[in-house]
Design an enzyme around this catalytic site. Structure first.
Site, PDB file in Angstrom:
ATOM      1  N   SER A   1       7.704  -1.943  -1.464  1.00 53.98           N
ATOM      2  CA  SER A   1       6.108  -1.912  -1.766  1.00 53.98           C
ATOM      3  C   SER A   1       5.766  -2.772  -2.862  1.00 53.98           C
ATOM      4  CB  SER A   1       5.802  -0.438  -2.016  1.00 53.98           C
ATOM      5  OG  SER A   1       4.611  -0.171  -2.131  1.00 53.98           O
TER       6      SER A   1
ATOM      7  N   ASP B   1       2.889   3.086   9.057  1.00 55.80           N
ATOM      8  CA  ASP B   1       2.674   3.112   7.615  1.00 55.80           C
ATOM      9  C   ASP B   1       1.478   3.500   7.383  1.00 55.80           C
ATOM     10  OD1 ASP B   1       2.789   3.215   5.063  1.00 55.80           O
ATOM     11  OD2 ASP B   1       3.773   1.379   4.669  1.00 55.80           O
TER      12      ASP B   1
ATOM     13  N   HIS C   1       6.187   5.340   4.850  1.00 50.97           N
ATOM     14  CA  HIS C   1       6.135   3.972   3.790  1.00 50.97           C
ATOM     15  C   HIS C   1       7.471   4.082   3.191  1.00 50.97           C
ATOM     16  CE1 HIS C   1       4.373   1.176   1.063  1.00 50.97           C
ATOM     17  NE2 HIS C   1       4.498   2.019   0.081  1.00 50.97           N
TER      18      HIS C   1
END
Lengths: 264, 554
Positions: free
Chosen positions: A96, A218, A246
């Site tokens: 991320s 996601d 995620h």
């Protein structure tokens, strides 16, 4: 304060190895989220994990809402810690937001990493002309408001939504617990910095060999974002994995390991 | 030597040039230009203006490297200058890759620890610098001036901010404000004050003479002008006098005025404040008027109340008198009835004696019979009168007990039937009540039933029926006595239970009627805590309905 202390740096795996993997965690999590993935690489590689300032067991005194209102400050921390450990030509695996901060570090200090892996990363979360980021400003404003008015209520809604995998509720509980452990004002600032960030322009300055790993489902990062990264990072490959949510490194570690092994 | 002159000239240049970059409207541009001038004069390669936002956040705010602006860094590795200097010199600094400075840069570090700004100015040279006294002179002059200008810039900026805040408050408060500055001989006036004084000038600073002229004109329109002038005179006599809650009343508006001196070391003036209180003032006035009305209405009510009280007293007095009269009447009735009872009994006795002592002939027998009937009637009447007064005066004690009502009624009807038989009238008993017992005074109940049934017989024609029907509902026993007699008119029903009221119906076989029977019945029923009602229609018979509580049966 040295970086080892500041970022709670952990060195595991094969200490004698010349090849180093550096793992950067995303928002609301910490280095423990890499526990399944690093097992597969600890025999062959030296493994560095750390907590971003403001998260996990990083030094509380190192955090400032002012300084960490820029992702570059996190990138500078990565540069400092790799310098302190004398790391060069390593592989950076960033989940991320850490995918982006790792990239920013590499742009500033080119010799640290030779390869980058982006796991469910996004250079911009907001939709824009000709760009699908996944969110509208109004969605995010609503999210910030809920976060400010009742942080713990927000956590209980946010955790299962972003984690996915409703058949494995323990995952959402773990994520909710690590979110709850954050100081709400820090969580708010960090969350806002990430969601409002736009690093699309930096992609052009980045020229490391990259692998883009993306879950097919996601809510935080749509597949279009991964395709955008793939298109805008010169030497990159897109690897879609069959995972929900995620956080594939914790919900589908085998898929992530499989993808990593094709590249490292 | 050449070097020394060079630096001193540069210092002079800086002092001269600094004026050309003054821009107090735009702090950012000013600071940036100041830095760029310094860069030019020192011939450094890079320059950074760093602001310390908190203990750990040092932000590069301005730099010739614009892409670094907004990023965070740290300068803690640069030593602070010695006490006599305002800058420190660092040759070939070693910094990490995350740092904004390049490796091996020569640095002049100027910390800023001013009240209004914390941070530093950092100058960097890619190659080492030739240090001389001239450099020292240059930096001391430049930094001193730089700090002054930064401070001045900050002050002007703060003043501007203060002015904005002041104006926002001064012009948006609902009160009219006038500040007469006697030191500078000018007056400040806010929008509201201009509005009420009728000043159409866009300036907020006016001459005090102009303002006082407008205030005089304003005052002259006041309803209480004389009062205002009197207080104003006092005010002018004593410049340190303060007045609050001073009312200036106009036809359609009222202001609460305060006037207070503002005296400091350097300033002397007076602040006037006009607060429009028209709404609350007139509302108060209306309230006061309403209060007057209420008070008048209240007084009127009190008078009426007093009248009612006195009338009540009168009524009470009359009531007492009536009670006395009633008692007198009862006493009289008792005496009269007692005294009448024995003559009637004696007449009856005499008539019987006459019958016995000699056989009667012709009309004699008829007369004697008449004497007997008339005297019996008289006796009955006297008995009834005595009864009624006894009941009314509660001289008869109620003696209640549990009776078997069905059996009681059977006996009672049997007795009445013997009289009814004379007119061939049949009395029917229909007992449908779930209760068989009743807690009552049997003597009272007997007299009630006697009266009602014998009335029914009395006012029915031959060959008719009388129905005694007993039912019940929650905690009640209902006894109805229904005849097929002449019935009653509406008027009869209204006066049914009044004493000596003779009704429209007449006894069908010349029986006597005192007109007291139903009154006695009603009184007795009340004594038993029961009720009696009557359903009747002229020509269609009459039904009396008695209701008694069963709750008293334990």
């Amino acid at each position: 304060m040295n970086s080892i202390e500041k970022n709670n740096v952990t060195i595991t795996g094969n200490q004698d190895s010349k090849e180093t993997l550096v793992f950067g965690h995303g928002f609301g999590t910490d280095q423990t989220y890499w526990r399944f993935v690093i097992k597969a690489f600890s025999e062959r590689y030296k493994i560095i994990t750390f907590d971003n300032v403001g998260a996990g067991k990083s030094a509380p005194a190192a955090y400032s809402n002012n300084k960490y209102s820029h992702l570059q400050s996190y990138a500078d921390d990565i540069i400092d810690l790799t310098e302190e450990l004398d790391i060069k030509d390593a592989v950076f695996i960033g989940h991320s937001v850490s995918g982006i901060t790792g990239m920013l570090a590499s742009i500033k200090a080119a010799e640290i990493f030779s390869k980058h892996i982006f796991i469910n990363a996004s250079p911009r979360y907001l939709n824009d002309d000709g760009y699908i980021g996944g969110f509208e400003q109004s969605d995010l404003d609503k999210l910030y408001n809920t976060m400010q008015s009742n942080y713990h209520a927000w956590v209980s809604g946010f955790a299962p939504t972003f984690m996915g995998n409703p058949e494995k509720p323990e995952l959402a509980i773990e994520f909710a617990n690590s979110l709850s452990a954050l100081r709400p004002d820090i969580a708010y600032t960090v969350c806002k910095v990430i969601f409002q960030s736009d690093h699309r322009k930096d992609l052009g300055k980045f020229n490391k060999k990259s692998l883009i790993i993306q879950s097919i489902k996601d809510i935080a990062v749509p597949i279009e974002v991964a395709m955008y990264l793939n298109k805008n990072i010169k030497d990159s490959t897109l690897f879609k994995i069959n995972a929900d949510g995620h956080f594939p490194h914790i919900s589908a570690p085998d898929e992530v390991i499989k993808a990593l092994k094709t590249f490292i | 030597m050449e070097d020394l002159i060079y630096w001193k000239e540069q210092a002079l240049d800086f002092l001269i040039q600094i004026k050309t970059v003054y821009d107090f409207q735009n702090v950012d541009a000013f600071r940036r230009n100041l830095l760029l001038r310094m860069k030019e004069l020192t011939k450094c390669d890079d320059i950074y203006f760093i602001i310390k936002e908190d203990e750990i956040s040092e932000k590069i705010t301005y730099s010739n490297q614009i892409e670094l602006e907004g990023t965070f860094t740290e300068t803690s590795f640069l030593k602070d200058p010695s006490t006599e200097k305002q800058y420190s010199y660092h040759e070939k600094v070693k910094v990490g890759r995350s740092h904004f400075l390049k490796e091996d840069t020569t640095v002049i570090y100027i910390p800023l620890f001013e009240l209004h700004i914390k941070g530093s100015i950092v100058l960097g040279w890619n190659s080492p610098l030739q240090l001389s006294d001239g450099v020292d002179y240059f930096f001391n002059v430049c930094i001193t001036r730089l700090k002054e200008v930064l401070k001045l810039n900050y002050m002007i900026f703060s003043l501007e901010e203060l002015r904005i805040k002041f104006n926002a408050v001064f012009h948006s408060v609902s009160q009219a404000l006038i500040f007469v500055d006697e030191t500078d001989n000018n007056a400040w006036i806010n929008s509201k004050a201009k509005e009420i004084l009728g000043i159409y000038s866009e300036y907020e600073v006016l001459s005090p003479i102009v303002i006082s002229e407008y205030m005089r004109m304003f005052r002259e329109n006041a309803i209480n002008e004389n009062e205002i002038t009197a207080i104003a005179t006092e005010l002018f006599k004593d410049p340190e006098k303060e007045i609050n809650n001073w009312l200036w009343k106009f036809k359609n508006s009222v202001y609460k005025v305060s006037s207070k001196p503002v005296i400091t070391e350097r300033k002397k003036g007076r602040l006037w404040m006009f607060e429009d209180i028209s709404e609350i003032y007139f509302a108060n006035q209306r309230l006061a008027e309403n209060n007057e009305e209420f008070k008048a209405a209240n007084d009127h009510l009190s008078e009426q109340n007093a009248l009612i009280l006195s009338q009540n007293e009168e009524i009470q007095f009359k009531n007492n008198r009536l009670e006395e009269i009633n008692q007198e009447k009862n006493a009289l009735i008792n005496i009269v009835s007692h005294d009448l009872k024995s003559p009637f009994q004696q007449i009856q006795g005499m008539a019987q004696v006459i019958e016995m002592i000699s056989p009667l002939q012709g009309d004699q027998k008829v007369f004697i019979d008449n004497i007997k009937v008339v005297s019996k009637k008289g006796l009955n009447l006297v008995k009834d009168i005595l009864d009624i007064s006894a009941i009314e005066q509660q001289k008869i004690n109620k003696q209640e007990e549990i009776i078997d009502l069905q059996k009681f009624l059977a006996i009672e009807i049997k007795i009445c039937q013997t009289v009814a038989d004379k007119k061939n009238i049949k009395i029917h008993l229909n007992y449908e009540s779930q209760y068989s017992e009743l807690y009552t005074d049997p003597d009272f109940l007997r007299r009630i039933l006697d009266n009602l049934i014998s009335n029914a017989v009395k006012f029915s024609y031959n060959e008719k029926n009388i129905y005694v029907h007993v039912t019940s509902r929650t905690d009640k026993i209902i006894i109805s006595i229904k005849d097929e007699g002449q019935g009653m008119t509406e008027l009869d029903k209204q006066h049914l239970f009044e004493k000596f009221k003779k009704l429209s119906a007449r006894p069908t076989a010349g029986e006597s009627s005192s007109g007291l029977g139903l009154s006695i019945v009603k009184l007795l029923v009340e004594q038993l805590n029961g009720t009696i009602t009557c359903e009747s229609e002229w020509g269609h018979g009459t039904t009396f309905i008695l209701e008694f509580n069963t709750t008293e049966v334990e």
